[in-house]
Design an enzyme around this catalytic site. Structure first.
Site, mmCIF file in Angstrom:
data_model
loop_
_atom_site.group_PDB
_atom_site.id
_atom_site.type_symbol
_atom_site.label_atom_id
_atom_site.label_comp_id
_atom_site.label_asym_id
_atom_site.label_seq_id
_atom_site.Cartn_x
_atom_site.Cartn_y
_atom_site.Cartn_z
ATOM 1 N N TYR A 55 -9.038 -16.781 -13.402
ATOM 2 C CA TYR A 55 -8.718 -14.868 -13.362
ATOM 3 C C TYR A 55 -7.824 -14.847 -13.854
ATOM 4 C CZ TYR A 55 -8.858 -10.358 -11.416
ATOM 5 O OH TYR A 55 -8.214 -8.887 -11.593
ATOM 6 N N HIS A 85 -1.254 -0.214 -16.262
ATOM 7 C CA HIS A 85 -0.980 0.223 -14.854
ATOM 8 C C HIS A 85 -0.002 0.924 -14.083
ATOM 9 C CE1 HIS A 85 -4.352 -2.547 -14.964
ATOM 10 N NE2 HIS A 85 -4.822 -2.542 -13.492
ATOM 11 N N ASN A 197 0.342 -7.334 -8.138
ATOM 12 C CA ASN A 197 -1.020 -7.290 -7.154
ATOM 13 C C ASN A 197 -0.391 -8.012 -5.862
ATOM 14 O OD1 ASN A 197 -3.730 -9.630 -7.894
ATOM 15 N ND2 ASN A 197 -3.593 -7.464 -8.150
ATOM 16 N N TYR A 282 3.424 18.810 32.860
ATOM 17 C CA TYR A 282 3.349 17.713 32.577
ATOM 18 C C TYR A 282 4.096 17.473 31.512
ATOM 19 C CZ TYR A 282 -1.157 16.795 34.022
ATOM 20 O OH TYR A 282 -3.088 16.922 34.254
ATOM 21 N N ARG A 285 6.667 16.358 33.465
ATOM 22 C CA ARG A 285 6.210 14.582 34.705
ATOM 23 C C ARG A 285 5.771 13.392 33.876
ATOM 24 N NH1 ARG A 285 1.099 15.690 38.007
ATOM 25 N NH2 ARG A 285 1.742 17.630 37.287
ATOM 26 N N PHE A 330 -4.411 -8.456 -1.716
ATOM 27 C CA PHE A 330 -3.631 -7.541 -1.724
ATOM 28 C C PHE A 330 -4.329 -6.624 -1.172
ATOM 29 C CE2 PHE A 330 -7.288 -9.160 -5.315
ATOM 30 C CZ PHE A 330 -8.706 -8.030 -4.150
ATOM 31 N N GLU A 416 -13.514 -2.594 -7.112
ATOM 32 C CA GLU A 416 -13.189 -1.742 -6.517
ATOM 33 C C GLU A 416 -13.463 -1.211 -4.744
ATOM 34 O OE1 GLU A 416 -9.257 -1.039 -7.979
ATOM 35 O OE2 GLU A 416 -9.180 -3.433 -9.088
#
Length: 507
Positions: A55, A85, A197, A282, A285, A330, A416
């Site tokens: 791959y 990309h 990746n 609060y 405290r 990844f 994906e």
């Protein structure tokens, strides 16, 4: 010049990331990392010669992984992957985040599971050492298959394409590399895939954000102690026995810090007897019970992010047995969830700080201080609008606290199909950090003004030092003035760690 950071894929720390990203520490690759990386590279080269089906090496990517690539086009495959990309948009990432990303990417390659030449890591280190910084858009990653778009922009610069910046000057990457005495790299099989990746974009932001978050936690304790003194509060709630009875670590650490900051307070002694209040509100405290879980969240995130700094996040991974195994390292879910958790935790610092600010300026709640902390109320509005600004920022933090990591939109033709939106979580956290920094700046300013009105009584030792530090940056408010510059000055001091030196840090 800071000490050199030597990377081997296994020993990088958050301190190293800060040293390189913010202080310009030089970077080199450890000699002992080279044999492991070289052996992994030989595995890839052997599989290419054998024309094995691997791959991303001899096949296409993602949904196109079933397309076999002829040997003569394997190099073209890698450079096309990077070019295609590099589809990010939006504002460029700050240089410190890009430098952290470059360091993390080099560290992963040095780990020796990538199957890439160490030439890539060496070039990244050399670029860091001469101050070359790629222009990387901050939007476009869903954090699965890694931060593909940001890392592709980074990878593109190594090949001489894209844009690099150095000393404020931007130019074509090839020209900028050559002017710095460096040569662009020609990608070989698997190397484009190696470079894009991984989780290094959102992890880089997370690393730096984590350091900022811890600094804000320290400032919140400081500001809270100042407010408590200005409001004539009691430190009884911070007694160690109360904390021990519950057993929460962060809570105990906050209470200890507050006790140290408030020690030897003349203000406290002035109202120890005759005060009809049994308990404070609060926001005063319960500082240990609110600030404490923030520290616990920071510690949790530090463990997750610390592990991710040295994680092998490529796909496929190359093992010494000669196998290439495809998996999902990844996928950024772990860091994405830590980023979301930090945003939620820090938002609680903003909301409790804003409530203390309101008590400081509110004439019905501030224990006799002037309305809105101005001695000439009416003609002057004092800190009225500063509290409004704090309320606006705290409200925005609440919106940004909605977790990004629970969202998913399938990508790559549904190959994906579950993604973590880690970069969205990183961007939100960065905005929350800025907002909290401003809110705490406003509290510091208001609390210092309240302490001015308590003079000549002195607050606790740590609070007195903090008050003096604030006053060196911002003068007492007499007549009304525009407050934005004062807030910005204090916020910058927090960002630069000028407000919480070692004397204030009890952890």
């Amino acid at each position: 010049m800071p000490n050199e950071v030597v990377i081997d894929g296994n020993s990088l720390t958050l301190e190293d990331v800060v040293a390189v990203a913010q202080r310009g520490a030089p970077v080199s690759i450890a000699a002992h990392a080279r044999p492991r990386a070289r052996a992994a590279r030989e595995v890839v080269q052997r599989l290419v010669v054998q024309r094995a089906v691997v791959y991303g090496v001899t096949t296409g990517f993602g949904k196109l992984s079933e397309v076999a690539i002829p040997p003569e086009r394997l190099a073209e495959l890698q450079v096309n992957l990077v070019r295609s990309h590099a589809a990010g948009v939006g504002d460029p990432l700050p240089d410190r985040e890009v430098r952290a990303m470059m360091l993390l990417r080099a560290n992963v390659i040095a780990k020796g599971y990538s199957g890439a030449r160490l030439d890539l890591a060496d070039l990244l280190a050399a670029m860091l050492n001469v101050g070359l910084c790629p222009i990387i858009p901050e939007q476009g990653s869903v954090g699965a298959s890694g931060d593909l778009a940001p890392l592709a922009h980074l990878a593109l610069s190594l090949t001489g394409e894209g844009t690099l910046r150095r000393d404020g000057e931007c130019g074509p990457a090839g020209d900028m590399l050559r002017r710095a005495g460096l040569a662009p790299i020609t990608l070989e099989p698997k190397e484009g895939l190696t470079l894009i990746n991984g989780t290094q974009a959102h992890t880089a932001i997370a690393s730096l954000a984590l350091v900022d978050a811890h600094r804000l936690w320290r400032v919140a304790n400081l500001a809270g102690a100042m407010s408590l003194e200005a409001l004539l509060g009691t430190p009884v709630a911070f007694d160690s026995r109360i904390q021990d009875a519950r057993g929460q670590l962060g809570q105990a650490a906050v209470a200890a810090s507050l006790r140290e900051l408030l020690a030897d307070s003349e203000i406290r002694e002035s109202h120890r007897v005759g005060d009809s209040r049994v308990q404070d509100a609060y926001s005063l405290r319960c500082m240990p019970q609110v600030h404490g879980p923030v520290l616990d969240a920071i510690d949790f995130a530090a463990a997750v992010i610390g592990r991710e700094l040295n994680a092998a996040t490529d796909n496929p991974l190359v093992f010494e047995t000669g196998e290439l195994l495809s998996g999902g390292n990844f996928h950024g879910q772990s860091v994405a969830m830590a980023l979301d958790f930090l945003a939620i935790a820090l938002t609680n610092l903003a909301t409790i700080s804003e409530r203390r600010i309101d008590r400081l300026v509110h004439p019905d709640l501030n224990q006799g201080l002037p309305p809105f902390l101005t001695s000439d109320a009416g003609v002057n509005s004092g800190f009225m609008m500063a509290q409004v600004t704090a309320a606006s920022l705290a409200s925005e933090c609440k919106v940004l606290s909605h977790p990004a990591s629970v969202d998913t939109i399938p990508t790559d033709g549904s190959k994906e199909d579950v993604v973590p939106m880690a970069m969205g979580a990183a961007w939100k956290l960065r905005r929350v950090l800025r907002n909290v920094r401003y809110v705490l700046s406003i509290e510091l300013m208001c609390a210092a003004q309240g302490l001015d009105f308590r003079a000549p009584l002195r607050p606790g030792r740590g609070v007195a030092r903090a008050h003096a530090t604030v006053r060196r940056l911002v003068p007492t408010l007499g007549r009304d003035r525009a407050l934005s510059a004062d807030i910005e000055r204090l916020a910058q001091a927090i960002a630069d760690d000028d407000l919480t030196p070692q004397q204030f840090d009890d952890r």
